[in-house]
Write an enzyme that holds these catalytic residues in place. Structure first.
Site, PDB file in Angstrom:
ATOM      1  N   ALA A  70       3.757 -16.679 -26.216  1.00  0.00           N
ATOM      2  CA  ALA A  70       2.905 -15.742 -26.938  1.00  0.00           C
ATOM      3  C   ALA A  70       2.271 -16.432 -28.137  1.00  0.00           C
ATOM      4  CB  ALA A  70       3.752 -14.568 -27.416  1.00  0.00           C
ATOM      5  N   GLY A 115       6.519 -17.040 -22.867  1.00  0.00           N
ATOM      6  CA  GLY A 115       5.511 -16.618 -21.893  1.00  0.00           C
ATOM      7  C   GLY A 115       4.951 -17.771 -21.076  1.00  0.00           C
ATOM      8  N   GLU A 118       7.297 -17.954 -18.333  1.00  0.00           N
ATOM      9  CA  GLU A 118       7.115 -16.747 -17.511  1.00  0.00           C
ATOM     10  C   GLU A 118       5.851 -16.861 -16.651  1.00  0.00           C
ATOM     11  OE1 GLU A 118       7.765 -14.282 -21.115  1.00  0.00           O
ATOM     12  OE2 GLU A 118       8.949 -13.049 -19.754  1.00  0.00           O
ATOM     13  N   GLU A 138      13.073 -16.329 -26.662  1.00  0.00           N
ATOM     14  CA  GLU A 138      12.756 -15.027 -27.265  1.00  0.00           C
ATOM     15  C   GLU A 138      13.891 -14.396 -28.059  1.00  0.00           C
ATOM     16  OE1 GLU A 138      11.718 -15.973 -24.334  1.00  0.00           O
ATOM     17  OE2 GLU A 138       9.672 -15.290 -23.969  1.00  0.00           O
TER      18      GLU A 138
HETATM   19  N1  COA Z   1       1.617 -19.499 -31.083  1.00  0.00           N
HETATM   20  C1  COA Z   1       0.655 -19.924 -31.927  1.00  0.00           C
HETATM   21  N2  COA Z   1       0.578 -21.169 -32.389  1.00  0.00           N
HETATM   22  C2  COA Z   1       1.494 -22.036 -31.950  1.00  0.00           C
HETATM   23  C3  COA Z   1       2.513 -21.682 -31.057  1.00  0.00           C
HETATM   24  C4  COA Z   1       2.552 -20.333 -30.613  1.00  0.00           C
HETATM   25  N3  COA Z   1       3.482 -19.904 -29.736  1.00  0.00           N
HETATM   26  N4  COA Z   1       3.294 -22.759 -30.812  1.00  0.00           N
HETATM   27  C5  COA Z   1       2.764 -23.771 -31.522  1.00  0.00           C
HETATM   28  N5  COA Z   1       1.685 -23.342 -32.210  1.00  0.00           N
HETATM   29  C6  COA Z   1       0.855 -24.102 -33.133  1.00  0.00           C
HETATM   30  C7  COA Z   1       1.641 -24.456 -34.396  1.00  0.00           C
HETATM   31  O1  COA Z   1       1.658 -23.378 -35.306  1.00  0.00           O
HETATM   32  C8  COA Z   1       0.870 -25.636 -34.908  1.00  0.00           C
HETATM   33  O2  COA Z   1      -0.308 -25.216 -35.541  1.00  0.00           O
HETATM   34  P1  COA Z   1      -0.607 -25.701 -37.090  1.00  0.00           P
HETATM   35  O3  COA Z   1      -0.764 -27.193 -36.984  1.00  0.00           O
HETATM   36  O4  COA Z   1      -1.854 -24.965 -37.412  1.00  0.00           O
HETATM   37  O5  COA Z   1       0.587 -25.286 -37.876  1.00  0.00           O
HETATM   38  C9  COA Z   1       0.448 -26.335 -33.604  1.00  0.00           C
HETATM   39  O6  COA Z   1       0.535 -25.370 -32.566  1.00  0.00           O
HETATM   40  C10 COA Z   1       1.367 -27.462 -33.253  1.00  0.00           C
HETATM   41  O7  COA Z   1       2.708 -26.988 -33.292  1.00  0.00           O
HETATM   42  P2  COA Z   1       3.921 -27.792 -33.980  1.00  0.00           P
HETATM   43  O8  COA Z   1       5.060 -26.846 -34.132  1.00  0.00           O
HETATM   44  O9  COA Z   1       3.436 -28.522 -35.181  1.00  0.00           O
HETATM   45  O10 COA Z   1       4.191 -28.850 -32.801  1.00  0.00           O
HETATM   46  P3  COA Z   1       5.570 -29.507 -32.389  1.00  0.00           P
HETATM   47  O11 COA Z   1       5.199 -30.498 -31.346  1.00  0.00           O
HETATM   48  O12 COA Z   1       6.357 -29.938 -33.568  1.00  0.00           O
HETATM   49  O13 COA Z   1       6.416 -28.307 -31.689  1.00  0.00           O
HETATM   50  C11 COA Z   1       6.735 -26.424 -30.215  1.00  0.00           C
HETATM   51  C12 COA Z   1       5.926 -27.679 -30.522  1.00  0.00           C
HETATM   52  C13 COA Z   1       6.055 -25.719 -29.026  1.00  0.00           C
HETATM   53  C14 COA Z   1       8.170 -26.784 -29.815  1.00  0.00           C
HETATM   54  C15 COA Z   1       6.787 -25.504 -31.449  1.00  0.00           C
HETATM   55  O14 COA Z   1       5.458 -25.329 -31.908  1.00  0.00           O
HETATM   56  C16 COA Z   1       7.358 -24.151 -31.153  1.00  0.00           C
HETATM   57  O15 COA Z   1       8.576 -23.998 -31.103  1.00  0.00           O
HETATM   58  N6  COA Z   1       6.495 -23.120 -31.001  1.00  0.00           N
HETATM   59  C17 COA Z   1       6.911 -21.766 -30.777  1.00  0.00           C
HETATM   60  C18 COA Z   1       7.314 -21.591 -29.326  1.00  0.00           C
HETATM   61  C19 COA Z   1       7.951 -20.245 -29.079  1.00  0.00           C
HETATM   62  O16 COA Z   1       8.914 -19.850 -29.695  1.00  0.00           O
HETATM   63  N7  COA Z   1       7.373 -19.532 -28.101  1.00  0.00           N
HETATM   64  C20 COA Z   1       7.891 -18.267 -27.645  1.00  0.00           C
HETATM   65  C21 COA Z   1       7.105 -17.161 -28.192  1.00  0.00           C
HETATM   66  S1  COA Z   1       7.828 -15.616 -27.705  1.00  0.00           S
END
Ligand code: COA
Length: 265
Positions: A70, A115, A118, A138
């Site tokens: 998401a 997602g 999913e 989640e």
């Molecule tokens: N929604 C919106 N933006 C997201 C995102 C999400 N689910 N996941 C990553 N981004 C954005 C980050 O905010 C960041 O943007 P910024 O540079 O403007 O801050 C950019 O993508 C890069 O993410 P970053 O966290 O710096 O990269 P990373 O390689 O260190 O880590 C992830 C990557 C995917 C592991 C980490 O971003 C993460 O855990 N994201 C959330 C995933 C999650 O919990 N999803 C389930 C949602 S229910």
């Protein structure tokens, strides 16, 4: 094909008879905005009736992420009713991918979280890059998977492993995902995961489209019911192949010792 969505976060390319759908929001790790969910559903519906398409490949832009789930930034600004609406959209739009009569292959080019996993679970086959990380985080965010994860994941990897992933927020490496049966294969290092998915389309092209659609429907519908009903569903699906021209062509080709020329009729 002008009915396909244009100009949004979903990039759409025809590669031979495969339709490649690329989630194209690399600055947000290809997170699922409302528009992206809508475009995915629309593309799946159009592909289902596009005779030039034999298989659909889902992937993400860049090498880091297939999809980080998401869009948590978009979500911050949404009311609870707007979030309910998005959860409803997952049912209808991811549902269109789930029910697509063409084989769908998820090519996980990087992390597939929430997602994102999913979405991959809506596909029939899954291939991952060696560095992919796969999980449903989640419950660590105070919610549960809302796009089918609690239902689909146990059907694919079993109850105990699904609970381990969902309760512990456990992220699998590509190797572990392969071992657990969550993905079908890992792309060799240095080979693009989309090319690996396209290689998987090759043998699909040799098969009969009506038979493939009937097989997918029988398998998917059978997983949602008891064995006796599933056996009956198989009879109905078999009947559709029995009356197809391609079935007669297969028998002719066999007796004439040649490759069948299937028309999808
Ligand atoms: N929604 C919106 N933006 C997201 C995102 C999400 N689910 N996941 C990553 N981004 C954005 C980050 O905010 C960041 O943007 P910024 O540079 O403007 O801050 C950019 O993508 C890069 O993410 P970053 O966290 O710096 O990269 P990373 O390689 O260190 O880590 C992830 C990557 C995917 C592991 C980490 O971003 C993460 O855990 N994201 C959330 C995933 C999650 O919990 N999803 C389930 C949602 S229910």
């Amino acid at each position: 094909m002008s009915e396909y969505p244009e100009g949004g976060p979903l990039r759409i390319e025809h590669r031979g008879t495969a339709l490649v759908l690329t989630l194209d929001r690399p600055d947000r790790h290809n997170a699922l905005s409302r528009q992206l969910i809508e475009q995915l559903g629309l593309a799946a519906r159009v592909a289902a009736s596009d005779r030039s398409v034999r298989a659909v490949i889902l992937t993400g832009a860049g090498e880091k992420a297939f999809c980080a789930g998401a869009d948590l930034k978009e979500r911050q600004g949404l009311t609870k009713d707007q979030v309910r609406e998005i959860v409803r959209l997952y049912r209808t739009e991811f549902g269109a991918i789930d029910r697509c009569s063409k084989p769908v292959i998820a090519a996980l080019n990087g992390v597939a979280l929430g997602g994102g996993l999913e979405l991959a679970l809506m596909a029939d086959l899954r291939i991952a890059a060696p560095h992919a990380q796969i999980g449903l985080p989640e419950t660590s965010l105070g919610i549960i998977p809302g796009a089918g994860g609690t239902q689909k994941l146990p059907r694919v990897i079993g109850e105990a492993r699904a609970k381990e992933m969902i309760l512990l927020g456990r992220r699998l490496s590509a190797e572990e995902a392969l071992e657990w049966g969550l993905i079908n294969r890992i792309a060799p290092k240095g080979v693009s995961v989309v090319d690996e998915a396209l290689a998987l389309v090759e043998p699909i092209l040799k098969g009969a489209p009506i038979a493939q659609a009937a097989a997918l429907e029988a398998i998917d519908a059978g997983l949602d019911t008891d064995l006796a009903t599933g056996m009956q569903l198989e009879v109905l699906a078999y009947e559709r192949t029995l009356v197809s021209e391609d079935r007669d062509e297969a028998l002719r080709a066999f007796s004439e010792k040649r490759t069948p020329n299937y028309q999808g009729k």
